[in-house]
Design a protein around this motif. Structure first.
Motif, PDB file in Angstrom:
ATOM      1  N   PHE A  68       0.880  -1.481  -0.104  1.00 35.17           N
ATOM      2  CA  PHE A  68       0.000  -0.133  -0.138  1.00 35.17           C
ATOM      3  C   PHE A  68       0.730   1.326  -0.010  1.00 35.17           C
ATOM      4  CE2 PHE A  68       0.692  -1.811   3.989  1.00 35.17           C
ATOM      5  CZ  PHE A  68       1.121  -0.992   4.998  1.00 35.17           C
ATOM      6  N   PRO A  69       0.264   2.326  -0.463  1.00 34.86           N
ATOM      7  CA  PRO A  69       1.136   3.858  -0.408  1.00 34.86           C
ATOM      8  C   PRO A  69       1.607   3.867   0.912  1.00 34.86           C
ATOM      9  CG  PRO A  69      -1.082   3.977  -1.403  1.00 34.86           C
ATOM     10  CD  PRO A  69      -0.966   2.625  -0.777  1.00 34.86           C
ATOM     11  N   SER A  70       3.038   4.647   0.944  1.00 35.19           N
ATOM     12  CA  SER A  70       3.569   4.785   2.309  1.00 35.19           C
ATOM     13  C   SER A  70       2.903   5.968   3.129  1.00 35.19           C
ATOM     14  CB  SER A  70       5.282   5.065   2.017  1.00 35.19           C
ATOM     15  OG  SER A  70       5.645   3.851   1.528  1.00 35.19           O
ATOM     16  N   ALA A  71       2.963   5.923   4.303  1.00 40.19           N
ATOM     17  CA  ALA A  71       2.213   6.805   5.039  1.00 40.19           C
ATOM     18  C   ALA A  71       3.065   8.225   4.990  1.00 40.19           C
ATOM     19  CB  ALA A  71       2.101   6.557   6.512  1.00 40.19           C
ATOM     20  N   HIS A  72       4.244   8.230   5.030  1.00 42.12           N
ATOM     21  CA  HIS A  72       5.234   9.079   5.253  1.00 42.12           C
ATOM     22  C   HIS A  72       5.968   9.682   3.985  1.00 42.12           C
ATOM     23  CE1 HIS A  72       4.372   9.148   9.507  1.00 42.12           C
ATOM     24  NE2 HIS A  72       4.773   7.771   9.493  1.00 42.12           N
ATOM     25  N   LEU A  73       5.856   9.034   3.032  1.00 43.98           N
ATOM     26  CA  LEU A  73       6.629   9.220   1.779  1.00 43.98           C
ATOM     27  C   LEU A  73       6.055   9.701   0.559  1.00 43.98           C
ATOM     28  CD1 LEU A  73       9.295   6.596   2.633  1.00 43.98           C
ATOM     29  CD2 LEU A  73       9.730   8.774   2.966  1.00 43.98           C
ATOM     30  N   ASN A  74       6.417  10.115  -0.421  1.00 45.59           N
ATOM     31  CA  ASN A  74       5.761  10.286  -1.663  1.00 45.59           C
ATOM     32  C   ASN A  74       5.126   9.048  -2.331  1.00 45.59           C
ATOM     33  OD1 ASN A  74       5.121  10.221  -4.533  1.00 45.59           O
ATOM     34  ND2 ASN A  74       6.641  12.138  -4.741  1.00 45.59           N
ATOM     35  N   LYS A  75       4.050   9.104  -2.034  1.00 44.11           N
ATOM     36  CA  LYS A  75       2.829   7.966  -2.382  1.00 44.11           C
ATOM     37  C   LYS A  75       3.030   7.326  -3.949  1.00 44.11           C
ATOM     38  CE  LYS A  75      -0.194   9.083   1.355  1.00 44.11           C
ATOM     39  NZ  LYS A  75       1.223   9.402   2.299  1.00 44.11           N
ATOM     40  N   THR A  76       3.460   8.264  -4.814  1.00 47.36           N
ATOM     41  CA  THR A  76       3.640   7.803  -6.248  1.00 47.36           C
ATOM     42  C   THR A  76       4.734   6.856  -6.300  1.00 47.36           C
ATOM     43  OG1 THR A  76       2.782  10.085  -6.775  1.00 47.36           O
ATOM     44  CG2 THR A  76       3.891   8.735  -8.467  1.00 47.36           C
ATOM     45  N   HIS A  77       5.849   6.969  -5.705  1.00 45.58           N
ATOM     46  CA  HIS A  77       7.028   6.282  -5.769  1.00 45.58           C
ATOM     47  C   HIS A  77       7.255   5.384  -4.563  1.00 45.58           C
ATOM     48  CE1 HIS A  77       8.455   8.558  -9.274  1.00 45.58           C
ATOM     49  NE2 HIS A  77       7.987   9.698  -8.491  1.00 45.58           N
ATOM     50  N   TRP A  78       6.735   5.619  -3.343  1.00 41.41           N
ATOM     51  CA  TRP A  78       6.956   4.670  -2.393  1.00 41.41           C
ATOM     52  C   TRP A  78       5.855   3.872  -1.830  1.00 41.41           C
ATOM     53  CZ3 TRP A  78      11.768   4.352  -0.053  1.00 41.41           C
ATOM     54  CH2 TRP A  78      12.771   5.087  -0.322  1.00 41.41           C
ATOM     55  N   SER A  79       6.327   2.627  -1.731  1.00 36.42           N
ATOM     56  CA  SER A  79       5.084   1.666  -0.963  1.00 36.42           C
ATOM     57  C   SER A  79       5.691   0.990   0.129  1.00 36.42           C
ATOM     58  CB  SER A  79       4.892   0.514  -2.370  1.00 36.42           C
ATOM     59  OG  SER A  79       4.119   1.149  -3.401  1.00 36.42           O
ATOM     60  N   THR A  80       4.725   0.851   0.818  1.00 33.89           N
ATOM     61  CA  THR A  80       5.104  -0.065   2.429  1.00 33.89           C
ATOM     62  C   THR A  80       4.211  -1.512   1.886  1.00 33.89           C
ATOM     63  OG1 THR A  80       4.850   1.826   3.502  1.00 33.89           O
ATOM     64  CG2 THR A  80       4.552  -0.245   4.661  1.00 33.89           C
ATOM     65  N   LEU A  81       5.163  -2.609   2.530  1.00 33.05           N
ATOM     66  CA  LEU A  81       4.894  -3.692   2.352  1.00 33.05           C
ATOM     67  C   LEU A  81       4.931  -4.404   3.675  1.00 33.05           C
ATOM     68  CD1 LEU A  81       7.629  -5.614   1.024  1.00 33.05           C
ATOM     69  CD2 LEU A  81       6.978  -3.625  -0.550  1.00 33.05           C
TER      70      LEU A  81
END
Length: 117
Positions: A68-81
């Motif tokens: 899913f999109p990362s909470a604290h980082l640029n959501k276009t490029h950063w994903s959290t898994l």
């Protein structure tokens, strides 16, 4: 996979350095001054935030409920898994490698040569 296992893998990358981001309760892994992984807990589960191309990030999010999109980082490029989810370890390591390579391309040529990557 645990946060410790992932940190160990990240720290084997040439030039990798870690620091703690206390506000986010996360361990940041950088090469040079460029972030390539952020290891933390998300909803009390082991997780990592990684950079990817926008197309790959979107594809991963569509195909895996544990991405899913990362909470604290640029959501276009950063994903959290989630590290304990449905993604196999081999795919997580591949995504770490891809994030590292993207970070390296942002470094000055002289720094890249010193890293021998």
């Amino acid at each position: 996979m645990t946060n410790s296992e992932l940190l160990e893998y990240c720290m084997k990358k040439p030039g990798a350095e870690q620091s703690v981001h206390s506000d986010w309760k996360a361990t940041q892994i950088k090469v040079g001054d460029v972030l390539f992984a952020m290891v933390h807990a998300e909803n009390q589960r082991p997780a990592v935030s990684l950079k990817a191309t926008p197309d790959l990030a979107e594809l991963l999010r569509q195909q895996h409920q544990d991405v899913f999109p990362s909470a604290h980082l640029n959501k276009t490029h950063w994903s959290t898994l989630y590290l304990d989810g449905s993604l196999p370890g081999s795919q997580i390591y591949y995504l770490v490698d891809a994030s590292y390579q993207q970070a390296v391309t942002l470094l000055p040529e002289q720094v890249r040569q010193q890293l021998s990557v």
